[in-house]
Design a protein around this motif. Structure first.
Motif, mmCIF file in Angstrom:
data_model
loop_
_atom_site.group_PDB
_atom_site.id
_atom_site.type_symbol
_atom_site.label_atom_id
_atom_site.label_comp_id
_atom_site.label_asym_id
_atom_site.label_seq_id
_atom_site.Cartn_x
_atom_site.Cartn_y
_atom_site.Cartn_z
ATOM 1 N N THR A 62 0.827 -1.209 0.000
ATOM 2 C CA THR A 62 0.000 0.000 0.000
ATOM 3 C C THR A 62 0.862 1.260 0.000
ATOM 4 N N ILE A 65 2.185 2.302 -3.436
ATOM 5 C CA ILE A 65 1.245 2.649 -4.504
ATOM 6 C C ILE A 65 1.561 4.028 -5.073
ATOM 7 N N THR A 66 1.525 4.122 -6.381
ATOM 8 C CA THR A 66 1.708 5.393 -7.081
ATOM 9 C C THR A 66 0.446 5.656 -7.903
ATOM 10 N N PRO A 67 0.293 6.859 -8.426
ATOM 11 C CA PRO A 67 -0.879 7.119 -9.274
ATOM 12 C C PRO A 67 -0.990 6.139 -10.441
ATOM 13 N N GLU A 68 0.169 5.659 -10.904
ATOM 14 C CA GLU A 68 0.153 4.737 -12.042
ATOM 15 C C GLU A 68 -0.258 3.321 -11.644
ATOM 16 N N THR A 69 -0.021 2.931 -10.399
ATOM 17 C CA THR A 69 -0.323 1.561 -9.971
ATOM 18 C C THR A 69 -1.572 1.465 -9.107
ATOM 19 N N ALA A 70 -2.192 2.576 -8.771
ATOM 20 C CA ALA A 70 -3.343 2.573 -7.866
ATOM 21 C C ALA A 70 -4.498 1.736 -8.403
ATOM 22 N N ASP A 71 -4.812 1.891 -9.680
ATOM 23 C CA ASP A 71 -5.924 1.145 -10.259
ATOM 24 C C ASP A 71 -5.647 -0.357 -10.239
ATOM 25 N N GLN A 73 -3.705 -2.007 -8.076
ATOM 26 C CA GLN A 73 -3.810 -2.478 -6.702
ATOM 27 C C GLN A 73 -5.270 -2.640 -6.297
ATOM 28 N N SER A 74 -6.103 -1.704 -6.718
ATOM 29 C CA SER A 74 -7.532 -1.805 -6.433
ATOM 30 C C SER A 74 -8.121 -3.024 -7.135
#
Length: 218
Positions: A62, A65-71, A73-74
Motif C-alpha cells: 500500500t 502505490i503510485t498514481p500509475e499503480t493505484a488502479d 492495486q484496487s
C-alpha cells in the motif's frame, strides 16, 4: 362552447432531451450501485488479503502505490481477494496448494516466496509445500520446480531466522538458556512451543531443514 379537457392518462411523446435525461439518471443509479458493490468487494478483499499475506506485506504494498499503480492495486484487491479467494467452493488451504502450483507452472518465482509464507499460515506444512512443488516437476517441468524448491528452502530458512531473532519467540527459552541464541536452530531447542506457527516449526518438514540442504541447481 368549452373545449374538451385533455385526458391526463393519454400518453405523451417525450422530447429527445427528456429521454436523454432519463437515460443519464438510470446510468447514474447503475454506476452508484456498481460503486457500492466495488467498494464492498474492496473492503472484503482487503480483509482477506491481510489475513492471508499478513499486515506487513499489505502495508508495504500500500505504501508503494503510485498514481500509475493505484488502479491495479484496487483491481487485484477487489477481484483476486474480494471475489476469488472469498468463494465458498474451496478453503484457503486448498487455494494455497493451487496458487503454489500455478506460480511454479508460470515460473512466477518473484511471488512464490510470498505465497509459501501464506500457505504455511493457511495450514500447509513444509513437507506438503515441498510435495506440491515436486508434483509440478512432472507437469510443469523440472527446471521450474527446481528453482521453486530453492525459493521454498530460502523462505523456510528466512522464517527460522526471523523466529530466532524475535525475543520470546520460543516459549521454553530464558535469558540464561543457550537455546535463546538468535542464531540457534529453533529445532534444536527442546523447550520450543509445540503449538508455535508451523512456519517456525522445523518439525513440520521431517528430515528437511533449509540449512542442512545445499542449494540445488539444474
Amino acid at each position: 362552447m368549452t373545449e374538451p379537457t385533455k385526458d391526463s392518462t393519454e400518453p405523451t411523446n417525450n422530447p429527445p432531451e427528456a429521454r436523454a435525461g432519463e437515460a443519464r439518471a438510470c446510468e447514474a443509479r447503475a454506476c452508484e450501485a456498481s460503486a457500492c458493490e466495488a467498494s464492498e468487494a474492496f473492503r472484503v478483499g482487503m480483509l482477506v488479503r491481510r489475513a492471508v499475506l499478513g499486515d506487513a506485506h499489505v502495508d508495504a504494498a500500500t505504501a508503494a502505490i503510485t498514481p500509475e499503480t493505484a488502479d491495479f492495486q484496487s483491481f487485484i484487491t477487489r477481484y483476486a481477494w474480494g471475489e476469488i479467494w472469498t468463494r465458498p467452493g474451496l478453503d484457503r488451504r486448498t487455494r494455497s496448494f493451487l496458487t503454489i502450483a500455478s506460480l511454479v507452472t508460470g515460473t512466477h518465482l518473484h511471488e512464490l516466496a510470498m505465497h509459501v509464507r501464506a500457505a504455511l499460515g493457511n495450514g500447509l506444512t513444509r513437507a506438503e509445500i515441498s510435495e506440491a512443488i515436486l508434483h509440478t516437476a512432472i507437469y510443469a517441468g523440472v527446471p521450474a520446480a527446481n528453482s521453486a524448491m530453492t525459493v521454498a528452502r530460502d523462505t523456510f530458512a528466512a522464517l527460522d531466522a526471523e523466529a530466532g531473532a524475535v525475543p520470546g519467540a520460543e516459549a521454553g527459552a530464558s535469558a540464561s538458556d543457550p537455546g535463546a541464541d538468535p542464531g540457534a536452530d529453533p529445532g534444536a531447542d527442546p523447550g520450543a512451543d509445540p503449538g508455535a506457527d508451523p512456519a517456525a516449526d522445523p518439525g513440520a518438514d521431517p528430515g528437511a531443514s533449509a540449512s542442512s540442504h545445499p542449494r540445488t541447481s539444474s
